[in-house]
Design a protein around this motif. Structure first.
Motif, PDB file in Angstrom:
ATOM      1  N   LEU A 131       4.027 -10.089 -24.516  1.00 27.54           N
ATOM      2  CA  LEU A 131       4.591 -11.270 -23.824  1.00 27.54           C
ATOM      3  C   LEU A 131       5.115 -11.975 -23.632  1.00 27.54           C
ATOM      4  CD1 LEU A 131       1.250 -10.799 -20.969  1.00 27.54           C
ATOM      5  CD2 LEU A 131       3.414  -9.518 -20.619  1.00 27.54           C
ATOM      6  N   ASP A 132       4.930 -12.736 -25.717  1.00 27.29           N
ATOM      7  CA  ASP A 132       6.277 -13.657 -25.859  1.00 27.29           C
ATOM      8  C   ASP A 132       6.938 -12.764 -26.999  1.00 27.29           C
ATOM      9  OD1 ASP A 132       7.134 -15.724 -26.607  1.00 27.29           O
ATOM     10  OD2 ASP A 132       5.093 -16.633 -27.155  1.00 27.29           O
ATOM     11  N   LEU A 133       7.284 -11.726 -26.636  1.00 27.89           N
ATOM     12  CA  LEU A 133       8.785 -11.074 -27.652  1.00 27.89           C
ATOM     13  C   LEU A 133       9.739 -11.818 -27.827  1.00 27.89           C
ATOM     14  CD1 LEU A 133       7.064  -7.206 -27.364  1.00 27.89           C
ATOM     15  CD2 LEU A 133       6.948  -8.786 -28.883  1.00 27.89           C
ATOM     16  N   GLY A 136       5.011 -17.047 -22.406  1.00 31.25           N
ATOM     17  CA  GLY A 136       6.105 -16.214 -22.917  1.00 31.25           C
ATOM     18  C   GLY A 136       7.884 -17.299 -23.201  1.00 31.25           C
ATOM     19  N   SER A 137       9.089 -17.042 -23.527  1.00 28.21           N
ATOM     20  CA  SER A 137       9.885 -17.590 -23.784  1.00 28.21           C
ATOM     21  C   SER A 137      11.418 -17.549 -22.661  1.00 28.21           C
ATOM     22  CB  SER A 137      10.718 -17.547 -24.845  1.00 28.21           C
ATOM     23  OG  SER A 137       9.433 -18.342 -26.128  1.00 28.21           O
ATOM     24  N   PRO A 138      11.723 -18.454 -21.940  1.00 27.25           N
ATOM     25  CA  PRO A 138      12.178 -17.603 -21.045  1.00 27.25           C
ATOM     26  C   PRO A 138      14.016 -16.916 -21.404  1.00 27.25           C
ATOM     27  CG  PRO A 138      11.909 -20.224 -20.435  1.00 27.25           C
ATOM     28  CD  PRO A 138      11.138 -19.710 -21.396  1.00 27.25           C
ATOM     29  N   LEU A 139      14.003 -17.328 -22.405  1.00 27.56           N
ATOM     30  CA  LEU A 139      15.352 -16.706 -23.009  1.00 27.56           C
ATOM     31  C   LEU A 139      15.346 -14.941 -23.141  1.00 27.56           C
ATOM     32  CD1 LEU A 139      18.532 -17.186 -23.700  1.00 27.56           C
ATOM     33  CD2 LEU A 139      17.594 -18.181 -25.997  1.00 27.56           C
ATOM     34  N   TYR A 140      13.775 -14.742 -23.642  1.00 26.38           N
ATOM     35  CA  TYR A 140      13.582 -13.144 -23.818  1.00 26.38           C
ATOM     36  C   TYR A 140      12.510 -12.978 -22.077  1.00 26.38           C
ATOM     37  CZ  TYR A 140      15.037 -14.838 -27.954  1.00 26.38           C
ATOM     38  OH  TYR A 140      16.203 -15.631 -29.174  1.00 26.38           O
ATOM     39  N   MET A 141      12.139 -13.607 -21.777  1.00 25.30           N
ATOM     40  CA  MET A 141      11.698 -13.644 -20.265  1.00 25.30           C
ATOM     41  C   MET A 141      11.992 -12.556 -19.855  1.00 25.30           C
ATOM     42  SD  MET A 141       9.517 -16.387 -18.329  1.00 25.30           S
ATOM     43  CE  MET A 141       8.564 -17.340 -19.591  1.00 25.30           C
ATOM     44  N   CYS A 149      11.368 -15.260 -12.305  1.00 25.10           N
ATOM     45  CA  CYS A 149      11.244 -14.814 -10.762  1.00 25.10           C
ATOM     46  C   CYS A 149      10.142 -15.595 -10.229  1.00 25.10           C
ATOM     47  CB  CYS A 149      12.025 -14.191 -10.047  1.00 25.10           C
ATOM     48  SG  CYS A 149      13.976 -14.416 -10.847  1.00 25.10           S
ATOM     49  N   ARG A 150       9.004 -15.495 -10.943  1.00 25.47           N
ATOM     50  CA  ARG A 150       7.514 -15.943 -10.607  1.00 25.47           C
ATOM     51  C   ARG A 150       7.290 -15.050  -9.604  1.00 25.47           C
ATOM     52  NH1 ARG A 150       5.165 -20.282 -12.869  1.00 25.47           N
ATOM     53  NH2 ARG A 150       7.240 -22.049 -13.799  1.00 25.47           N
ATOM     54  N   ARG A 151       8.147 -13.322 -10.083  1.00 30.76           N
ATOM     55  CA  ARG A 151       7.246 -12.410  -9.228  1.00 30.76           C
ATOM     56  C   ARG A 151       6.517 -11.911  -9.835  1.00 30.76           C
ATOM     57  NH1 ARG A 151      13.378 -11.433  -8.185  1.00 30.76           N
ATOM     58  NH2 ARG A 151      12.964  -9.486  -9.971  1.00 30.76           N
ATOM     59  N   GLN A 152       5.560 -10.604  -9.545  1.00 34.96           N
ATOM     60  CA  GLN A 152       4.696 -10.115 -10.330  1.00 34.96           C
ATOM     61  C   GLN A 152       5.161  -8.874 -11.460  1.00 34.96           C
ATOM     62  OE1 GLN A 152       2.371  -7.705  -7.064  1.00 34.96           O
ATOM     63  NE2 GLN A 152       0.443  -9.145  -7.071  1.00 34.96           N
ATOM     64  N   TYR A 153       4.126  -8.936 -12.345  1.00 33.03           N
ATOM     65  CA  TYR A 153       4.742  -8.222 -13.672  1.00 33.03           C
ATOM     66  C   TYR A 153       4.116  -7.040 -14.668  1.00 33.03           C
ATOM     67  CZ  TYR A 153       2.930 -12.482 -16.392  1.00 33.03           C
ATOM     68  OH  TYR A 153       1.947 -13.077 -16.861  1.00 33.03           O
ATOM     69  N   ASP A 154       4.405  -6.217 -14.906  1.00 31.52           N
ATOM     70  CA  ASP A 154       3.182  -6.013 -16.219  1.00 31.52           C
ATOM     71  C   ASP A 154       3.819  -5.269 -17.026  1.00 31.52           C
ATOM     72  OD1 ASP A 154       4.703  -3.782 -15.762  1.00 31.52           O
ATOM     73  OD2 ASP A 154       4.107  -2.690 -13.762  1.00 31.52           O
ATOM     74  N   SER A 155       3.488  -4.484 -17.837  1.00 35.40           N
ATOM     75  CA  SER A 155       3.808  -4.561 -19.672  1.00 35.40           C
ATOM     76  C   SER A 155       5.129  -4.769 -19.413  1.00 35.40           C
ATOM     77  CB  SER A 155       2.443  -3.399 -19.683  1.00 35.40           C
ATOM     78  OG  SER A 155       3.003  -1.858 -19.297  1.00 35.40           O
ATOM     79  N   ARG A 156       5.741  -4.060 -18.666  1.00 34.18           N
ATOM     80  CA  ARG A 156       7.465  -3.473 -18.704  1.00 34.18           C
ATOM     81  C   ARG A 156       7.659  -4.972 -19.297  1.00 34.18           C
ATOM     82  NH1 ARG A 156       7.239  -0.412 -12.719  1.00 34.18           N
ATOM     83  NH2 ARG A 156       6.744  -1.891 -12.543  1.00 34.18           N
ATOM     84  N   ALA A 157       7.652  -5.886 -18.700  1.00 33.52           N
ATOM     85  CA  ALA A 157       7.861  -7.335 -19.484  1.00 33.52           C
ATOM     86  C   ALA A 157       8.325  -7.125 -20.215  1.00 33.52           C
ATOM     87  CB  ALA A 157       7.698  -8.566 -19.023  1.00 33.52           C
ATOM     88  N   ASP A 158       7.465  -6.046 -22.098  1.00 32.94           N
ATOM     89  CA  ASP A 158       7.750  -6.623 -23.094  1.00 32.94           C
ATOM     90  C   ASP A 158       9.149  -5.863 -23.339  1.00 32.94           C
ATOM     91  OD1 ASP A 158       5.915  -8.214 -23.961  1.00 32.94           O
ATOM     92  OD2 ASP A 158       4.362  -6.141 -24.199  1.00 32.94           O
ATOM     93  N   LEU A 159       9.352  -4.344 -22.553  1.00 30.77           N
ATOM     94  CA  LEU A 159      10.589  -3.525 -22.378  1.00 30.77           C
ATOM     95  C   LEU A 159      11.528  -4.541 -23.022  1.00 30.77           C
ATOM     96  CD1 LEU A 159       9.769  -0.081 -21.615  1.00 30.77           C
ATOM     97  CD2 LEU A 159       9.660  -1.593 -23.781  1.00 30.77           C
ATOM     98  N   SER A 172      12.474  -7.401 -23.153  1.00 26.99           N
ATOM     99  CA  SER A 172      12.931  -9.204 -24.344  1.00 26.99           C
ATOM    100  C   SER A 172      13.254  -8.312 -25.462  1.00 26.99           C
ATOM    101  CB  SER A 172      10.878  -8.956 -24.414  1.00 26.99           C
ATOM    102  OG  SER A 172      10.212 -10.012 -24.086  1.00 26.99           O
ATOM    103  N   VAL A 173      12.696  -6.525 -25.327  1.00 26.96           N
ATOM    104  CA  VAL A 173      13.110  -5.853 -26.985  1.00 26.96           C
ATOM    105  C   VAL A 173      14.498  -5.964 -26.727  1.00 26.96           C
ATOM    106  CG1 VAL A 173      13.139  -3.558 -27.612  1.00 26.96           C
ATOM    107  CG2 VAL A 173      10.936  -4.328 -27.285  1.00 26.96           C
ATOM    108  N   GLY A 174      15.354  -5.482 -25.650  1.00 26.44           N
ATOM    109  CA  GLY A 174      16.374  -5.390 -25.026  1.00 26.44           C
ATOM    110  C   GLY A 174      17.179  -6.398 -25.876  1.00 26.44           C
ATOM    111  N   VAL A 175      16.257  -7.698 -25.177  1.00 31.18           N
ATOM    112  CA  VAL A 175      17.260  -9.044 -25.299  1.00 31.18           C
ATOM    113  C   VAL A 175      17.116  -9.233 -26.933  1.00 31.18           C
ATOM    114  CG1 VAL A 175      16.692 -11.617 -25.106  1.00 31.18           C
ATOM    115  CG2 VAL A 175      16.399 -10.155 -23.514  1.00 31.18           C
TER     116      VAL A 175
END
Length: 469
Positions: free
Chosen positions: A137-139, A173-178, A184-194, A196-199
């Protein structure tokens, strides 16, 4: 804000803390040495107790809990943790090469082959975490450290145990990679890490993050926009790389690449990442290649040489001993040379077969007046052959071969016994031979580039352009 108000580093019974490496809101990181005979270098993360609120204390305890349980070559190891009346100390593995952010800035842009090797190491670490329901969650490049040529995920301050069905709303985490769903303060899950990997991959290849902005307001506007992510104009990346980037950087987590798809993606290609097994796999394949070569089965030998080289090149990158690395590189160069010789011989062997196939294709086309779909597939085959012979875009030609073979196999399944079925079967066999030969050519070209890059070990590149400590 540093964790301690004094300019002098705090004192620990078993370690001598030296220079400060960096500081954040809650912690300061120092380089340190153990006081024992080994004088082992470590990094000590010093967290001031007074700076911690309830949430940050929970984050720190989760970080310690996670790092105590994980052991992986691409995750920074927590060696110990201690505390006194003022601070909590995390004694961490020392990584001499600084962080990935500094490395990217020193190079401005990374070649795709280097970015890919970095990505493979991030992916294998994420696979390990994902199997244990851990989300980082902070990649970001600043939280990925270099130890020689090895990447290690670090700073698990925002990490959480999250099953795929768990959802969160807390901003981390860090907005640039978030991921957009987090910002957008919506619900999120582990897919948020993917996301960040793209960024991270985007920044490695193009020198900046996709939402690089002059202010937080501008950044937030870009993230909240519905406009799809686009690669920079004139971006020269492979088809697989482009596909992975755009599928990772999908604003909608429901249509974003899944973890399973990410780990199996052809650009990530975990099967061929440098590892302790690379050399063994390569040797096994090259023995088979030599045997087929001796038996005069040129096409089979060429294919096996190419497959072995896909493991030999990672083996070169994995080897750390300079002398063994150079010996291995010279051996691989010999296999590349033999594969080149075989390629020419196979091309000569195929020439007559392909000429005969052209005549068959013309007859088959004439016999397909009542089968529009078959005629279209045959035209696609002709286009693939023309593109291959032009030599302009072999990957495009290979894609066309795969498309037309798919159509022709469907036609074959529906075709009754007879002359047209015999000709169609021969056409498919001929096109498969062409496609396999083209695939070997593409592999050879990529291998030759990688062997050239292996002349300068990545660890040397890291040391020379990223002397951070």
């Amino acid at each position: 804000m540093a964790a301690t108000s004094s300019f002098a580093p705090p004192k620990l019974a078993d370690f001598i803390l030296t220079e400060k490496l960096g500081s954040g809101t809650y912690a300061t990181v120092y380089k340190a040495y153990s006081k024992g005979d080994s004088r082992e270098a470590v990094a000590v993360k010093v967290v001031g107790k007074k700076t911690l609120n309830k949430a940050s204390m929970e984050n720190l305890l989760t970080e310690i809990e996670i790092l105590k349980t994980v052991r992986h070559p691409h995750i920074v190891q927590l060696k110990d943790f201690q505390w006194d009346s003022e601070n909590i100390y995390l004694i961490l593995e020392w990584c001499s090469g600084g962080d990935l952010s500094r490395f990217i800035r020193s190079r401005r842009l990374l070649p795709e082959s280097v970015a890919r090797r970095f990505l493979q190491q991030i992916a294998i670490a994420l696979q390990y975490l994902h199997e244990r329901n851990i989300s980082h969650l902070d990649l970001k490049p600043q939280n990925i450290l270099l130890s020689g040529s090895v990447l290690k995920l670090a700073d698990f301050g925002f990490a959480q145990y999250m099953s795929p069905w768990d959802e969160q709303c807390v901003l981390r985490g860090s907005p640039l990679y978030m991921a957009p769903e987090m910002v957008c303060r919506r619900q999120y899950d582990s897919r948020a890490d993917l996301w960040s990997v793209g960024v991270i991959l985007y920044e490695a290849l193009f020198g900046r993050a996709p939402f690089a902005s002059r202010s937080y307001t501008e950044l937030e506007e870009k993230i909240r926009s519905d406009k799809p992510i686009e690669l920079p104009v004139g971006a020269r990346v492979s088809r697989d790389c482009r596909d992975l980037l755009l599928r990772l950087l999908d604003r909608n987590p429901d249509t974003r690449l899944t973890f399973g798809q990410f780990f199996c993606h052809p650009f990530v290609d975990l099967e061929h990442m440098p590892s302790a097994d690379s050399l063994g796999k390569a040797k096994e394949l090259v023995v088979q290649a030599i045997q087929k070569d001796q038996e005069g089965e040129r096409a089979a030998a060429l294919s096996l040489y190419c497959s072995s080289l896909e493991h030999f090149v990672p083996a070169i990158h994995y080897e750390t001993d300079r002398l063994r690395k150079e010996t291995l590189r010279q051996k691989v160069s010999q296999y590349v040379s033999r594969a080149e010789e075989l390629k020419a011989l196979v091309a000569s062997d195929n020439r007559q077969i392909f000429e005969e196939a052209k005549t068959t294709r013309d007859i088959l086309r004439e016999m397909s007046a009542d089968h529009p779909r078959l005629r279209v597939a045959l035209q696609l085959a002709s286009t693939a052959i023309a593109k291959e012979q032009s030599g302009l875009d072999e990957n495009d030609a290979l894609d066309l071969y795969q498309q037309c073979l798919g159509e022709l196999l469907l036609a074959l399944a529906a075709e009754p016994q007879g002359r047209r079925r015999e000709l169609l079967h021969g056409e498919i066999k001929s096109l498969m031979t062409r496609a396999e030969y083209l695939k070997d050519q593409i592999k050879m070209q990529e291998t030759q580039k990688d062997v050239s890059l292996a002349r300068e070990p990545l660890s040397e590149s890291v040391r020379s352009s990223c002397c951070l400590q």
